[in-house]
Design a protein around this motif. Structure first.
Motif, mmCIF file in Angstrom:
data_model
loop_
_atom_site.group_PDB
_atom_site.id
_atom_site.type_symbol
_atom_site.label_atom_id
_atom_site.label_comp_id
_atom_site.label_asym_id
_atom_site.label_seq_id
_atom_site.Cartn_x
_atom_site.Cartn_y
_atom_site.Cartn_z
ATOM 1 N N LYS A 37 -5.843 -85.317 52.032
ATOM 2 C CA LYS A 37 -5.424 -85.979 53.430
ATOM 3 C C LYS A 37 -6.587 -85.461 54.378
ATOM 4 N N GLU A 38 -7.230 -84.058 54.325
ATOM 5 C CA GLU A 38 -8.340 -83.855 55.347
ATOM 6 C C GLU A 38 -9.574 -84.471 54.871
ATOM 7 N N ILE A 39 -9.829 -84.867 53.563
ATOM 8 C CA ILE A 39 -11.221 -85.485 53.270
ATOM 9 C C ILE A 39 -11.169 -86.779 53.960
ATOM 10 N N ASN A 40 -9.757 -87.422 53.813
ATOM 11 C CA ASN A 40 -9.598 -88.620 54.377
ATOM 12 C C ASN A 40 -10.034 -88.885 55.843
ATOM 13 N N VAL A 41 -9.608 -87.709 56.824
ATOM 14 C CA VAL A 41 -9.660 -87.694 57.963
ATOM 15 C C VAL A 41 -11.258 -87.594 58.390
ATOM 16 N N LEU A 42 -11.964 -86.769 57.713
ATOM 17 C CA LEU A 42 -13.429 -86.938 57.595
ATOM 18 C C LEU A 42 -14.078 -88.149 57.314
#
Length: 190
Positions: free
Chosen positions: A13-18
């Motif tokens: 999820k955090e990678i998708n935010v980036l």
């Protein structure tokens, strides 16, 4: 590198935010690293917070690393000034009211006044009212801004001119000559 800045390994999820910051907003890697470093420095170590800030900055037209650096410096200066204003006006630990926040924002951002000039306005306010009044200080600063007074020297010079104008005699005359002429007129000599 972003994981190093944040001090953790990112989940999907955090990678998708980036990726959203890169692809959707079109921000470059330098921008994102500066933003994450800022978030960590203020104790906000989540990508959700960084994403929220990024969207707000994007909406304000701050889309390059150089613009971001300028904005973060402005925010840091405003934060430091708010601390000094808090102490100056004796606000203590309570939160600023909405009206006080608007005054402070106008002083720092719109009028572009330094903390030294705000301190001078506080002195004028305290001398006139006996207390620290945001509204009174705001009227002082607005007057200075309208008059184009942007430095302490200009403000001091303005006060010196006003003081000398108040002390100058208006239409002065020699009282001895006046009384002598009055006496002569009353005796029918003049």
């Amino acid at each position: 590198e972003c994981q190093n800045i944040m001090g953790k390994v990112f989940n999907v999820k955090e990678i998708n935010v980036l990726m959203g910051l890169l692809d959707y907003l079109g921000l470059d890697c330098e921008y994102i690293m500066i933003l994450l470093t800022y978030c960590v420095s203020i104790g906000k170590k989540t990508l959700h917070y960084a994403e929220k800030i990024a969207f707000g900055l994007y909406d304000d037209g701050i889309t390059t690393a150089a613009q971001l650096e300028c904005e973060l410096k402005r925010r840091e200066a405003a934060s430091a000034a708010e601390g000094k204003i808090r102490a100056l006006f004796g606000v203590g630990e309570r939160a600023f009211t909405t009206k006080e926040k608007k005054f402070i924002s106008a002083w720092i951002n719109d009028m572009d006044y330094s903390i030294e000039i705000i301190e001078k306005a506080y002195e004028v306010t305290a001398d006139a009212t006996g207390k620290g009044s945001f509204a009174y200080a705001n009227s002082v600063l607005e007057r200075w801004n309208t008059e184009g007074l942007k430095t302490l020297d200009q403000i001091e010079e303005s006060y010196k001119k006003n003081d000398s104008a108040e002390k100058a005699p208006v239409g002065s005359f020699d009282t001895d000559s006046f009384f002598e002429a009055a006496v002569k007129r009353s005796l029918g000599e003049g």
